[in-house]
Design a protein around this motif. Structure first.
Motif, PDB file in Angstrom:
ATOM      1  N   ARG A  48       0.820  -1.318   0.006  1.00 42.26           N
ATOM      2  CA  ARG A  48       0.068  -0.157   0.010  1.00 42.26           C
ATOM      3  C   ARG A  48       0.941   1.364  -0.071  1.00 42.26           C
ATOM      4  O   ARG A  48       0.653   2.361  -0.690  1.00 42.26           O
ATOM      5  N   LEU A  49       1.930   1.114   0.979  1.00 34.43           N
ATOM      6  CA  LEU A  49       2.806   2.409   0.763  1.00 34.43           C
ATOM      7  C   LEU A  49       3.349   2.751  -0.282  1.00 34.43           C
ATOM      8  O   LEU A  49       3.540   3.840  -1.001  1.00 34.43           O
ATOM      9  N   ASP A  50       3.884   1.861  -0.959  1.00 33.94           N
ATOM     10  CA  ASP A  50       4.602   1.782  -2.325  1.00 33.94           C
ATOM     11  C   ASP A  50       3.732   2.125  -3.488  1.00 33.94           C
ATOM     12  O   ASP A  50       4.055   3.116  -4.326  1.00 33.94           O
ATOM     13  N   THR A  51       2.519   1.719  -3.550  1.00 30.06           N
ATOM     14  CA  THR A  51       1.689   1.942  -4.745  1.00 30.06           C
ATOM     15  C   THR A  51       0.651   2.962  -4.561  1.00 30.06           C
ATOM     16  O   THR A  51       0.339   3.562  -5.626  1.00 30.06           O
ATOM     17  N   LEU A  52       0.190   3.338  -3.437  1.00 30.24           N
ATOM     18  CA  LEU A  52      -0.862   4.325  -3.147  1.00 30.24           C
ATOM     19  C   LEU A  52      -0.344   5.466  -2.470  1.00 30.24           C
ATOM     20  O   LEU A  52      -0.397   6.679  -3.204  1.00 30.24           O
ATOM     21  N   LEU A  53       0.139   5.419  -1.496  1.00 32.56           N
ATOM     22  CA  LEU A  53       0.740   6.566  -0.630  1.00 32.56           C
ATOM     23  C   LEU A  53       2.043   7.114  -1.439  1.00 32.56           C
ATOM     24  O   LEU A  53       1.904   8.408  -1.557  1.00 32.56           O
ATOM     25  N   TYR A  54       2.720   6.505  -2.017  1.00 32.59           N
ATOM     26  CA  TYR A  54       4.177   7.025  -2.458  1.00 32.59           C
ATOM     27  C   TYR A  54       4.112   6.625  -3.880  1.00 32.59           C
ATOM     28  O   TYR A  54       5.245   6.085  -4.177  1.00 32.59           O
ATOM     29  N   GLY A  55       3.015   6.454  -4.471  1.00 31.34           N
ATOM     30  CA  GLY A  55       3.299   5.619  -5.901  1.00 31.34           C
ATOM     31  C   GLY A  55       3.603   6.654  -6.793  1.00 31.34           C
ATOM     32  O   GLY A  55       4.181   6.263  -7.907  1.00 31.34           O
ATOM     33  N   GLN A  56       3.311   8.041  -6.573  1.00 30.49           N
ATOM     34  CA  GLN A  56       3.512   8.814  -7.670  1.00 30.49           C
ATOM     35  C   GLN A  56       4.070  10.300  -7.072  1.00 30.49           C
ATOM     36  O   GLN A  56       3.920  10.421  -5.554  1.00 30.49           O
ATOM     37  N   GLY A  57       4.694  11.295  -7.724  1.00 36.66           N
ATOM     38  CA  GLY A  57       5.237  12.478  -7.267  1.00 36.66           C
ATOM     39  C   GLY A  57       6.502  12.536  -6.922  1.00 36.66           C
ATOM     40  O   GLY A  57       7.256  11.389  -6.912  1.00 36.66           O
ATOM     41  N   ALA A  58       6.919  13.389  -6.004  1.00 36.92           N
ATOM     42  CA  ALA A  58       8.355  13.692  -5.584  1.00 36.92           C
ATOM     43  C   ALA A  58       9.147  12.588  -5.001  1.00 36.92           C
ATOM     44  O   ALA A  58      10.181  12.604  -4.878  1.00 36.92           O
ATOM     45  N   ALA A  59       8.033  11.970  -4.260  1.00 39.65           N
ATOM     46  CA  ALA A  59       8.485  10.855  -3.200  1.00 39.65           C
ATOM     47  C   ALA A  59       8.203   9.479  -3.765  1.00 39.65           C
ATOM     48  O   ALA A  59       8.195   8.506  -3.093  1.00 39.65           O
ATOM     49  N   ALA A  60       7.881   9.464  -5.042  1.00 37.85           N
ATOM     50  CA  ALA A  60       7.821   8.010  -5.735  1.00 37.85           C
ATOM     51  C   ALA A  60       8.693   6.882  -5.550  1.00 37.85           C
ATOM     52  O   ALA A  60       8.403   5.750  -5.552  1.00 37.85           O
ATOM     53  N   ASP A  61       9.955   7.481  -5.413  1.00 40.86           N
ATOM     54  CA  ASP A  61      10.783   6.381  -5.351  1.00 40.86           C
ATOM     55  C   ASP A  61      11.387   6.108  -3.771  1.00 40.86           C
ATOM     56  O   ASP A  61      12.466   5.741  -3.769  1.00 40.86           O
ATOM     57  N   LEU A  62      10.568   6.190  -2.924  1.00 38.51           N
ATOM     58  CA  LEU A  62      10.876   6.154  -1.591  1.00 38.51           C
ATOM     59  C   LEU A  62      11.615   4.667  -1.170  1.00 38.51           C
ATOM     60  O   LEU A  62      12.327   4.809  -0.426  1.00 38.51           O
ATOM     61  N   LEU A  63      11.056   3.720  -1.755  1.00 41.36           N
ATOM     62  CA  LEU A  63      11.554   2.350  -1.296  1.00 41.36           C
ATOM     63  C   LEU A  63      12.421   1.774  -2.313  1.00 41.36           C
ATOM     64  O   LEU A  63      12.781   0.460  -2.159  1.00 41.36           O
ATOM     65  N   ASP A  64      12.709   2.292  -3.489  1.00 47.95           N
ATOM     66  CA  ASP A  64      13.353   1.895  -4.559  1.00 47.95           C
ATOM     67  C   ASP A  64      14.579   1.244  -4.249  1.00 47.95           C
ATOM     68  O   ASP A  64      15.203   0.284  -4.365  1.00 47.95           O
ATOM     69  N   ALA A  65      15.517   2.047  -3.173  1.00 52.69           N
ATOM     70  CA  ALA A  65      16.694   1.770  -2.868  1.00 52.69           C
ATOM     71  C   ALA A  65      16.778   0.760  -1.745  1.00 52.69           C
ATOM     72  O   ALA A  65      17.966   0.154  -1.303  1.00 52.69           O
ATOM     73  N   TRP A  66      15.633   0.121  -1.077  1.00 52.40           N
ATOM     74  CA  TRP A  66      15.619  -0.436   0.024  1.00 52.40           C
ATOM     75  C   TRP A  66      15.013  -1.849  -0.133  1.00 52.40           C
ATOM     76  O   TRP A  66      15.571  -2.760   0.252  1.00 52.40           O
ATOM     77  N   LEU A  67      13.851  -1.662  -0.803  1.00 53.66           N
ATOM     78  CA  LEU A  67      13.222  -2.985  -0.754  1.00 53.66           C
ATOM     79  C   LEU A  67      13.764  -4.237  -1.176  1.00 53.66           C
ATOM     80  O   LEU A  67      13.779  -5.298  -0.274  1.00 53.66           O
ATOM     81  N   LEU A  68      14.278  -4.191  -2.270  1.00 55.57           N
ATOM     82  CA  LEU A  68      14.873  -5.147  -3.060  1.00 55.57           C
ATOM     83  C   LEU A  68      16.162  -5.972  -2.176  1.00 55.57           C
ATOM     84  O   LEU A  68      16.106  -7.382  -1.882  1.00 55.57           O
ATOM     85  N   PRO A  69      16.997  -5.276  -1.994  1.00 55.00           N
ATOM     86  CA  PRO A  69      18.229  -5.536  -1.162  1.00 55.00           C
ATOM     87  C   PRO A  69      17.795  -6.255   0.186  1.00 55.00           C
ATOM     88  O   PRO A  69      18.280  -7.310   0.532  1.00 55.00           O
ATOM     89  N   LEU A  70      17.016  -5.535   0.795  1.00 52.65           N
ATOM     90  CA  LEU A  70      16.518  -6.027   2.209  1.00 52.65           C
ATOM     91  C   LEU A  70      15.917  -7.244   1.857  1.00 52.65           C
ATOM     92  O   LEU A  70      15.727  -8.503   2.645  1.00 52.65           O
ATOM     93  N   ALA A  71      14.760  -7.534   0.822  1.00 46.92           N
ATOM     94  CA  ALA A  71      14.071  -8.782   0.722  1.00 46.92           C
ATOM     95  C   ALA A  71      15.087 -10.023   0.157  1.00 46.92           C
ATOM     96  O   ALA A  71      14.908 -10.948   0.761  1.00 46.92           O
ATOM     97  N   LEU A  72      15.916  -9.442  -0.806  1.00 45.37           N
ATOM     98  CA  LEU A  72      16.911 -10.587  -1.000  1.00 45.37           C
ATOM     99  C   LEU A  72      17.770 -10.846   0.351  1.00 45.37           C
ATOM    100  O   LEU A  72      17.964 -12.219   0.461  1.00 45.37           O
ATOM    101  N   THR A  73      18.274 -10.201   1.093  1.00 40.84           N
ATOM    102  CA  THR A  73      18.861 -10.445   2.413  1.00 40.84           C
ATOM    103  C   THR A  73      18.057 -11.141   3.286  1.00 40.84           C
ATOM    104  O   THR A  73      18.683 -12.235   4.176  1.00 40.84           O
TER     105      THR A  73
END
Length: 506
Positions: free
Chosen positions: A259-284
């Motif tokens: 929800r956070l990634d697709t609705l709240l921060y899905g568009q606009g200036a903060a749209a890349d909020l989780l891009d640097a975090w989610l995949l590395p943490l998920a794989l770890t």
């Protein structure tokens, strides 16, 4: 009629819990009957609700007829309805197993079980960020009682850790909610989505900070690395039906991240909020979950680490993004809930029949009824390891297909496939110790048929959850179509915003 269905999944467990509390002096048999009847009703309502939101518009329920963003609203979109159905099905079979006798280990089990479902369903259906916090607290309060059900020092110790770390998460949640309200003056998620798109440069720092705090809270609930260490101890200490229901709790955190990634921060200036975090943490998380599975010395703890591993796989799919990634995760989600829940129930049956060793990986224990138990263990091992042609394989195949266009494809392929191979090795070793290095139990001939009937009845919930996994395979095409529909809607947040806010959201 359709609109009122939105609140039914919340009212049914709430009213059932209140009724069971008022009638707490009735026999356990009546409590079981009322609890199972309530869950059958929840499953029926969830099926109807999912059909309505897939075939028609999103359903919005304004409490007190106060319209958003000023009033409290419940929103049934395809994602929420999907989660409600999965929760009701898992809860039904977990309660069915508890009715074999586990519910007698402490007071108010059936009340707490229904209140746990009340918190879970409310978290999925609420359209307001503060009420998401409220439902989180309800499900956590109920989970504290359920975790301690049956007492004992191990459960008390695990429960204390569980309480402390979740209280810390709740505090962070309040900080995040307070920050967003201070900036925007609203906590309605659709309204927040509109406001965050229009954030000014002066506000962007606070808004991103609040988003990262929310991500931290949801990561804690999901047991994402490095906030995962509470889960193995808590889940392995809980009674079997409680641990089975708890499998869905990590998915509440994954739901919040989505929800956070697709609705709240899905568009606009903060749209890349989780891009640097989610995949590395998920794989770890996937890597450490695999190592935990291999290092486990007891079956229930190994299954708890399998839950951590599944969180890594699920969030890897969500991090890949796009229709393919999100749809793959939404297919994998019910598989891991049903397979993980069934495994916890089976582990309890195995532990109670290993006279000398319980669920510890100790050789030469006496194991009663090992053929049937071994067969079910083999099927569940295939399911969770992701071997063809079962639902775990389909889910991992969809995740790998979604990774084909990702720059991190090499990492995803290596970790997902390597983790699957190591999981197979770990479960093969566990099965060999449990079943091939044990001796048949001393069961007199005149008692064997009666014992077999008891075992088959006890394992019916396990078989039911395995059957649901088989349904995911047999109906893979329709289920994939449903998950892709959900993913497409999530990637068009305007649909959600217009449904909740009407013309003011366009």
């Amino acid at each position: 009629m359709t609109t009122h269905l939105v609140i039914a999944p919340i009212l049914l467990p709430l009213l059932s819990g209140i009724l069971l509390l008022l009638l707490r002096r009735i026999t356990v048999r009546w409590q079981r009957g009322l609890g199972l009847l309530a869950l059958l009703a929840q499953v029926s309502v969830a099926v109807i609700l999912l059909q309505h939101v897939l075939d028609g518009p999103l359903q919005v329920y304004a409490l007190g007829n106060w319209q958003a963003p000023f009033g409290i609203v419940l929103v049934a979109d395809p994602l929420a309805a999907w989660m409600v159905l999965i929760t009701a099905l898992l809860g039904l079979f977990a309660l069915l197993y508890a009715c074999q006798g586990a519910d007698r280990a402490g007071r108010h089990f059936h009340v707490l079980f229904q209140l746990q479902l009340f918190g879970l369903q409310g978290a999925f259906l609420t359209g307001d960020l503060f009420n998401l916090f409220v439902f989180f607290e309800i499900l956590l309060l109920a989970s504290y009682g359920l975790l301690l059900h049956g007492s004992g020092p191990q459960r008390t110790r695990a429960g204390l850790h569980f309480v402390v770390i979740n209280l810390a998460g709740s505090t962070l949640f309040l900080f995040a909610v307070g920050t967003l309200y201070g900036v925007f003056g609203t906590l309605n998620m659709a309204d927040l989505a509109v406001q965050i798109r229009q954030v000014t440069p002066e506000q962007i720092g606070l808004v991103r900070l609040a988003g990262l705090l929310l991500f931290g809270v949801f990561a804690l609930k999901a047991a994402l690395v490095p906030l995962h260490l509470w889960l193995p101890a808590a889940y392995s200490a809980a009674t079997a039906p409680v641990a089975a229901l708890f499998v869905i709790m990590t998915k509440v955190g994954a739901y919040g991240i989505l929800r956070l990634d697709t609705l709240l921060y899905g568009q606009g200036a903060a749209a890349d909020l989780l891009d640097a975090w989610l995949l590395p943490l998920a794989l770890t998380t996937l890597v450490l979950g695999t190592l935990g599975v291999m290092a486990s010395t007891a079956l229930r703890r190994q299954i708890a680490w399998l839950v951590v591993l599944s969180v890594g796989s699920l969030l890897t799919a969500f991090a890949l993004g796009g229709v393919n990634g999100i749809a793959a995760g939404l297919y994998y989600l019910p598989h891991t809930c049903f397979a993980g829940g069934a495994f916890f129930l089976l582990a309890d049956s195995i532990a109670r029949r290993r006279v000398d060793a319980g669920d510890r990986f100790a050789p030469n224990g006496v194991l009663v009824d090992r053929r049937l138990l071994g067969g079910l263990f083999f099927i569940l091992a295939l399911l969770v390891a992701g071997l063809p042609p079962l639902s775990g394989f389909v889910g991992k195949f969809l995740i790998l297909r979604a990774a084909l266009d990702s720059p991190a494809i090499a990492w995803v392929l290596a970790i997902v496939l390597g983790g699957g191979l190591l999981t197979i090795i770990a479960l093969a070793r566990s099965g060999s110790v449990l079943f091939y290095r044990s001796v048949p139990g001393d069961n007199p001939a005149e008692k064997r048929s009666q014992a077999a009937r008891r075992l088959s009845t006890e394992l019916l919930p396990v078989g039911g959850l395995v059957l649901l996994c088989l349904v995911l395979v047999i109906g893979a095409g329709p289920v994939d179509a449903v998950t892709r529909t959900i993913a497409e809607q999530l990637l068009q947040p305007e649909i959600y915003i217009r449904a909740v806010l009407g013309g003011s959201g366009t």
